[in-house]
Design a protein around this motif. Structure first.
Motif, short mmCIF file in Angstrom:
data_model
loop_
_atom_site.label_atom_id
_atom_site.label_comp_id
_atom_site.label_asym_id
_atom_site.label_seq_id
_atom_site.Cartn_x
_atom_site.Cartn_y
_atom_site.Cartn_z
N TRP A 77 0.93 19.40 4.70
CA TRP A 77 -0.45 18.91 4.63
C TRP A 77 -0.58 17.86 3.54
O TRP A 77 0.37 17.59 2.81
CB TRP A 77 -1.46 20.05 4.50
CG TRP A 77 -1.52 20.80 3.19
CD1 TRP A 77 -0.60 20.83 2.19
CD2 TRP A 77 -2.59 21.63 2.78
NE1 TRP A 77 -1.00 21.65 1.18
CE2 TRP A 77 -2.24 22.16 1.50
CE3 TRP A 77 -3.81 22.00 3.32
CZ2 TRP A 77 -3.07 23.01 0.80
CZ3 TRP A 77 -4.63 22.85 2.62
CH2 TRP A 77 -4.27 23.35 1.37
N TRP A 78 -1.76 17.27 3.47
CA TRP A 78 -1.99 16.11 2.61
C TRP A 78 -0.93 15.03 2.88
O TRP A 78 -0.40 14.40 1.97
CB TRP A 78 -2.07 16.49 1.14
CG TRP A 78 -3.25 17.36 0.89
CD1 TRP A 78 -3.26 18.69 0.62
CD2 TRP A 78 -4.63 16.96 0.97
NE1 TRP A 78 -4.54 19.16 0.51
CE2 TRP A 78 -5.41 18.11 0.73
CE3 TRP A 78 -5.28 15.75 1.23
CZ2 TRP A 78 -6.80 18.09 0.74
CZ3 TRP A 78 -6.66 15.73 1.24
CH2 TRP A 78 -7.41 16.89 1.00
N SER A 79 -0.67 14.88 4.17
CA SER A 79 0.28 13.86 4.63
C SER A 79 -0.51 12.56 4.85
O SER A 79 -1.01 12.30 5.96
CB SER A 79 0.96 14.32 5.92
OG SER A 79 1.60 15.57 5.72
N SER A 80 -0.62 11.77 3.80
CA SER A 80 -1.46 10.58 3.84
C SER A 80 -0.89 9.55 4.81
O SER A 80 0.28 9.19 4.73
CB SER A 80 -1.58 9.97 2.45
OG SER A 80 -2.16 10.90 1.55
N GLY A 81 -1.75 9.08 5.71
CA GLY A 81 -1.36 8.04 6.65
C GLY A 81 -0.77 8.55 7.95
O GLY A 81 -0.47 7.75 8.84
N ALA A 82 -0.58 9.87 8.08
CA ALA A 82 0.07 10.40 9.29
C ALA A 82 -0.74 10.11 10.55
O ALA A 82 -0.17 10.01 11.64
CB ALA A 82 0.29 11.90 9.15
N GLY A 83 -2.05 9.97 10.42
CA GLY A 83 -2.89 9.72 11.59
C GLY A 83 -3.23 8.26 11.81
O GLY A 83 -3.99 7.93 12.73
N PHE A 112 4.53 10.24 4.14
CA PHE A 112 5.50 11.02 3.38
C PHE A 112 5.09 12.48 3.45
O PHE A 112 4.00 12.85 2.99
CB PHE A 112 5.54 10.53 1.93
CG PHE A 112 6.59 11.20 1.09
CD1 PHE A 112 7.93 11.08 1.39
CD2 PHE A 112 6.23 11.94 -0.04
CE1 PHE A 112 8.90 11.68 0.60
CE2 PHE A 112 7.19 12.55 -0.84
CZ PHE A 112 8.53 12.42 -0.52
N LEU A 113 5.94 13.34 4.04
CA LEU A 113 5.60 14.73 4.28
C LEU A 113 6.41 15.61 3.31
O LEU A 113 7.60 15.84 3.51
CB LEU A 113 5.91 15.13 5.72
CG LEU A 113 4.83 14.83 6.77
CD1 LEU A 113 4.49 13.34 6.82
CD2 LEU A 113 5.26 15.32 8.14
N MET A 114 5.70 16.08 2.28
CA MET A 114 6.35 16.92 1.28
C MET A 114 5.55 18.20 1.05
O MET A 114 6.07 19.31 1.19
CB MET A 114 6.52 16.14 -0.03
CG MET A 114 7.28 16.89 -1.11
SD MET A 114 7.63 15.80 -2.53
CE MET A 114 8.52 16.92 -3.60
N THR A 115 4.29 18.08 0.71
CA THR A 115 3.45 19.22 0.34
C THR A 115 3.23 20.16 1.52
O THR A 115 3.05 19.72 2.65
CB THR A 115 2.10 18.72 -0.18
OG1 THR A 115 2.32 17.77 -1.21
CG2 THR A 115 1.24 19.86 -0.69
N MET A 155 0.81 -1.20 0.00
CA MET A 155 0.00 0.00 0.00
C MET A 155 0.86 1.27 0.00
O MET A 155 1.97 1.28 0.50
CB MET A 155 -0.92 0.03 1.22
CG MET A 155 -0.21 -0.05 2.55
SD MET A 155 0.49 -1.68 2.86
CE MET A 155 1.26 -1.46 4.45
N ALA A 156 0.29 2.32 -0.59
CA ALA A 156 0.92 3.64 -0.55
C ALA A 156 0.54 4.32 0.77
O ALA A 156 -0.54 4.06 1.30
CB ALA A 156 0.43 4.48 -1.73
N PRO A 157 1.41 5.21 1.28
CA PRO A 157 2.73 5.60 0.77
C PRO A 157 3.86 4.69 1.23
O PRO A 157 5.03 4.97 0.98
CB PRO A 157 2.90 6.99 1.36
CG PRO A 157 2.23 6.89 2.70
CD PRO A 157 1.03 5.99 2.48
#
Length: 401
Positions: free
Chosen positions: A161-167, A128-131, A93-95
């Motif tokens: 933001w839009w840090s998918s999976g951070a929570g 993955f924290l980029m945006t 699964m991503a990310p």
């Protein structure tokens, strides 16, 4: 492929209603439906685990690929993409796939042991924290999060933001892109660093839904980092290597999304056809009206075109490498989400008012498809890259008419 298909038919498809029933009875941001872990154990026992990584010179004692090439994995990813949570059952699964590949390619033995091995074994998740919300992050040179050396540590300050999976309740770490040297050359200012989720100063500011869908327990989050201190040995590859790592990470990630886009197209077309055959208007099945015959035919053509382009990109990645395949990767990243979005939209139209409800799953499918046109870079970035490569073929000829 047939083993994955059989596993999905025997175990995952029958578990879908169980998964949703269990999800409805728990706090989805804090717990995982029990059936989910049961499925993962079965998949791992069956040897259907970490299928996404092709063989490479980076294979070592920490990880050895099962041996599937990108071309071989493509139809498997398409199968998984038919059910929203299936990829995670197989630990594909991503990310996490992209983060895993970063650690596999660029991580030190100590980084691999601490971060990659638990990810490999399905014990943790990652983000993955980029945006960033304050800048146009489609040009990653704009990213402003500060990574400052302080003795034996790095101190991080910024907002993502839009840090998918951070929570996710099992999210253990982030890979963060930020700026180590604002005075360096443009593509040497950025670096990537590993940040344990539990580090003091990391705050989940808010959850960001996609057209109202929360995607729990995975989700997408705004994250604040205030004086977040991590050991210097958590820097990946070295200061100023962020863009180099990003290119290695985003190629495979982009094509994995498009593989799943093809599954979305197939599911939407199936739903559309069944609906059109089951309803009658003006004395005949809706499917017999010419406008729908045209839309069905177009959808089938586009699915096959997308699948072939995806396989071409995968073949190029296998034979000449991700960097040399960047044109094909850009093409499928542009084409597949747009085609999928149109086919899902047609399926919604075929269902009338039901299509925009939650009754048929199409509204969520549309939301999940639309976001892929922004994931791993917006369409415009890939179009710019592709156009420049195309123009470069003629640049030496001058401005001849």
């Amino acid at each position: 492929m047939e083993r994955v298909r059989a596993f999905m038919d025997e175990h995952i498809v029958p578990a879908v209603p169980v998964y949703h029933d269990q999800s409805a009875s728990i706090d989805r941001w804090a717990a995982i439906p029990p059936v989910f872990d049961e499925l993962k154990e079965k998949a791992r026992a069956a040897g259907l685990w970490n299928l996404f990584m092709p063989p490479s010179e980076h294979d070592d004692a920490f990880f050895t690929s099962v041996g599937l090439t990108n071309v071989e994995y493509a139809p498997i990813a398409e199968l998984m993409g038919r059910i929203s949570f299936a990829s995670e059952v197989f630990n594909c699964m991503a990310p996490d796939t992209g983060n895993f590949e970063v650690l596999h390619r660029y991580g030190t033995p100590e980084q691999k042991q601490r971060f990659m091995v638990p990810l490999r074994d399905g014990k943790t998740r990652s983000a993955f924290l980029m945006t960033e919300p304050a800048v146009a992050s489609s040009d990653a040179r704009n990213i402003q999060t500060e990574i400052r050396r302080d003795g034996g540590d790095y101190v991080i300050n910024g907002r993502k933001w839009w840090s998918s999976g951070a929570g996710h309740p099992r999210c253990d770490f982030f890979i963060l892109m930020g700026k180590t040297d604002p005075e360096a050359a443009a593509y040497r200012q950025q670096s990537m660093i590993l940040v344990p989720r539990a580090t003091p100063g990391v705050t989940l500011v808010r959850h960001l839904p996609v057209f109202g869908y929360d995607h729990a327990p995975h989700g997408h989050f705004e994250v604040a980092l205030e004086n977040v201190r991590v050991p210097a040995e958590y820097m990946l590859l070295g200061e100023g290597r962020g863009f180099e790592i990003a290119q290695g990470r985003l190629g495979p990630g982009r094509i994995h999304h498009t593989m799943r886009n093809i599954a979305t197209m197939e599911v939407a077309l199936e739903k559309m056809c069944r609906r059109l055959l089951s309803r009658r208007t003006f004395g005949k099945a809706i499917a017999e009206h010419s406008v729908w015959e045209e839309r069905i035919a177009r959808a089938r053509c586009e699915i096959e075109m997308a699948r072939l382009l995806c396989l071409k990109a995968a073949h190029r990645m296998d034979t000449v490498g991700n960097k040399e395949a960047r044109a094909e990767i850009a093409m499928i990243k542009i084409a597949a989400p747009r085609m999928a979005q149109q086919i899902v939209d047609d399926a919604i139209q075929a269902h009338g008012g039901g299509g925009v409800s939650d009754d048929f799953g199409l509204a969520e499918l549309w939301a999940n498809t639309r976001i892929v046109r922004l994931t791993d870079g917006p369409d415009e970035v890939h179009e710019r890259q592709l156009a420049r490569m195309e123009l470069a073929r003629y640049a030496d000829e001058g401005a001849r008419p």
